[in-house]
Design an enzyme around this catalytic site. Structure first.
Site, mmCIF file in Angstrom:
data_model
loop_
_atom_site.group_PDB
_atom_site.id
_atom_site.type_symbol
_atom_site.label_atom_id
_atom_site.label_comp_id
_atom_site.label_asym_id
_atom_site.label_seq_id
_atom_site.Cartn_x
_atom_site.Cartn_y
_atom_site.Cartn_z
ATOM 1 N N HIS A 132 0.833 -1.207 0.000
ATOM 2 C CA HIS A 132 0.000 0.000 0.000
ATOM 3 C C HIS A 132 0.866 1.254 0.000
ATOM 4 C CE1 HIS A 132 -3.309 2.698 1.463
ATOM 5 N NE2 HIS A 132 -2.281 3.296 2.052
ATOM 6 N N GLU A 133 1.859 1.295 0.878
ATOM 7 C CA GLU A 133 2.688 2.495 1.000
ATOM 8 C C GLU A 133 3.535 2.733 -0.246
ATOM 9 O OE1 GLU A 133 2.087 4.577 3.131
ATOM 10 O OE2 GLU A 133 0.874 3.353 4.462
ATOM 11 N N HIS A 136 1.570 4.443 -2.949
ATOM 12 C CA HIS A 136 1.444 5.899 -2.838
ATOM 13 C C HIS A 136 2.584 6.595 -3.591
ATOM 14 C CE1 HIS A 136 -1.978 6.736 -0.352
ATOM 15 N NE2 HIS A 136 -1.570 5.982 0.652
ATOM 16 N N GLU A 202 -6.349 7.065 -1.021
ATOM 17 C CA GLU A 202 -6.221 5.905 -0.139
ATOM 18 C C GLU A 202 -6.857 4.669 -0.779
ATOM 19 O OE1 GLU A 202 -4.564 5.400 2.742
ATOM 20 O OE2 GLU A 202 -3.754 7.396 2.359
#
EC number: 3.4.24.-
Length: 283
Positions: A132-133, A136, A202
């Protein structure tokens, strides 16, 4: 993913439209120029120094493979899978389980996890969070948030410019009452659009990260644990941490009542449901 990208573009367009409307209403060309300069300076600082600001706020320190072999291996494997450079790794001593990534591009990226999250999650869940990070960074979300922040800043400063320079003649501007309303409503509108952009990013990072790891349910499980841990160990809402809170995978503050409604993070239950649909999971 394409839907979230389109939504972000529409929301950025909405912010730009608000600026045009406010500028046209006040009719102050000089005020608009001042606002543009302020916004550019603000976005420049956010874009080039976001990593230093966020890492400092969380008292994070760099770590290597010897100290954090599991974390290092996960990040290295996922970076290789994505064919991207290996980011710098940091650990914050905070016991609250949380994580964030920052950096203006993959070559200047940093991934930070809290000590709490390394104790709470198993390897599969931690891999989901790291995916997920990294997403980004790969989705250029720092650039997008910097642009959104710049546009919101312009709206706020236009309101103040209108109050001092555009409220003297009711035939040429909105008047004093109108300027006061714009000072209040303009930033509120800009903040709500910024919030919507953050939530959209997100959702997109959840989806992109789940595709990178090939395991949506791992991230879903991690999000449940992180939300529970963040509620039990909320961080103090001081200015330093608040400046980095939108980067984190979960809201680090208590976030009850109306505060949760206006959070930059979407509801965890909805994020989990989306990930479960990606995995074809049926209750």
């Amino acid at each position: 993913m394409h839907h979230n990208g389109l939504r972000t573009a529409v929301l950025l367009g909405a912010l730009s439209a608000v600026i045009i409307v406010v500028g046209a209403w006040f009719g102050g060309g000089a005020g608009v120029q001042i606002a543009v300069l302020v916004a550019l300076a603000t976005s420049g600082v956010a874009y080039f120094f976001s990593d230093r600001i966020a890492l400092s706020a969380m008292r994070a320190r760099p770590v290597g493979e010897v100290e954090q072999p599991l974390l290092y291996r996960i990040v290295r494997e996922l970076s290789t899978e994505a064919r991207q450079p290996m980011p710098r790794l940091y650990v914050s001593p905070t016991m609250q389980p949380n994580a964030f990534a920052t950096g203006r591009n993959p070559r200047n990226a940093a991934v930070c996890v809290t000590y709490g999250i390394t104790q709470l999650l198993d390897e599969r869940e931690l891999r989901g969070v790291i995916g997920h990070e990294l997403s980004h960074v790969y989705n250029r979300d720092i650039l997008i948030s910097s642009v959104a922040g710049a546009l919101a800043t312009m709206i706020t400063y236009l309101g103040y410019v209108g109050l001092f320079f555009g409220g003297g003649d009711e035939d040429e501007g909105p008047g004093f009452i109108g300027a006061i309303l714009m000072i209040v409503l303009g930033p509120v509108a800009a903040g709500m659009i910024q919030m919507a952009i953050s939530r959209s990013r997100e959702y997109q990072a959840d989806e992109s990260g789940a595709r990178l790891t090939g395991d949506p349910l791992a991230l879903a499980s991690a999000l449940r644990k992180i939300e529970m841990g963040a509620r039990q160990l909320p961080l103090p809402e001081n200015g330093r941490i608040a400046s980095a809170s939108h980067l984190m995978i979960a809201n680090p503050f208590r976030g009850a009542g109306i505060g949760r409604m206006f959070s930059t993070h979407p509801p965890t239950a909805e994020r989990v449901a989306r990930l479960e649909r990606m995995a074809g999971y049926r209750r």
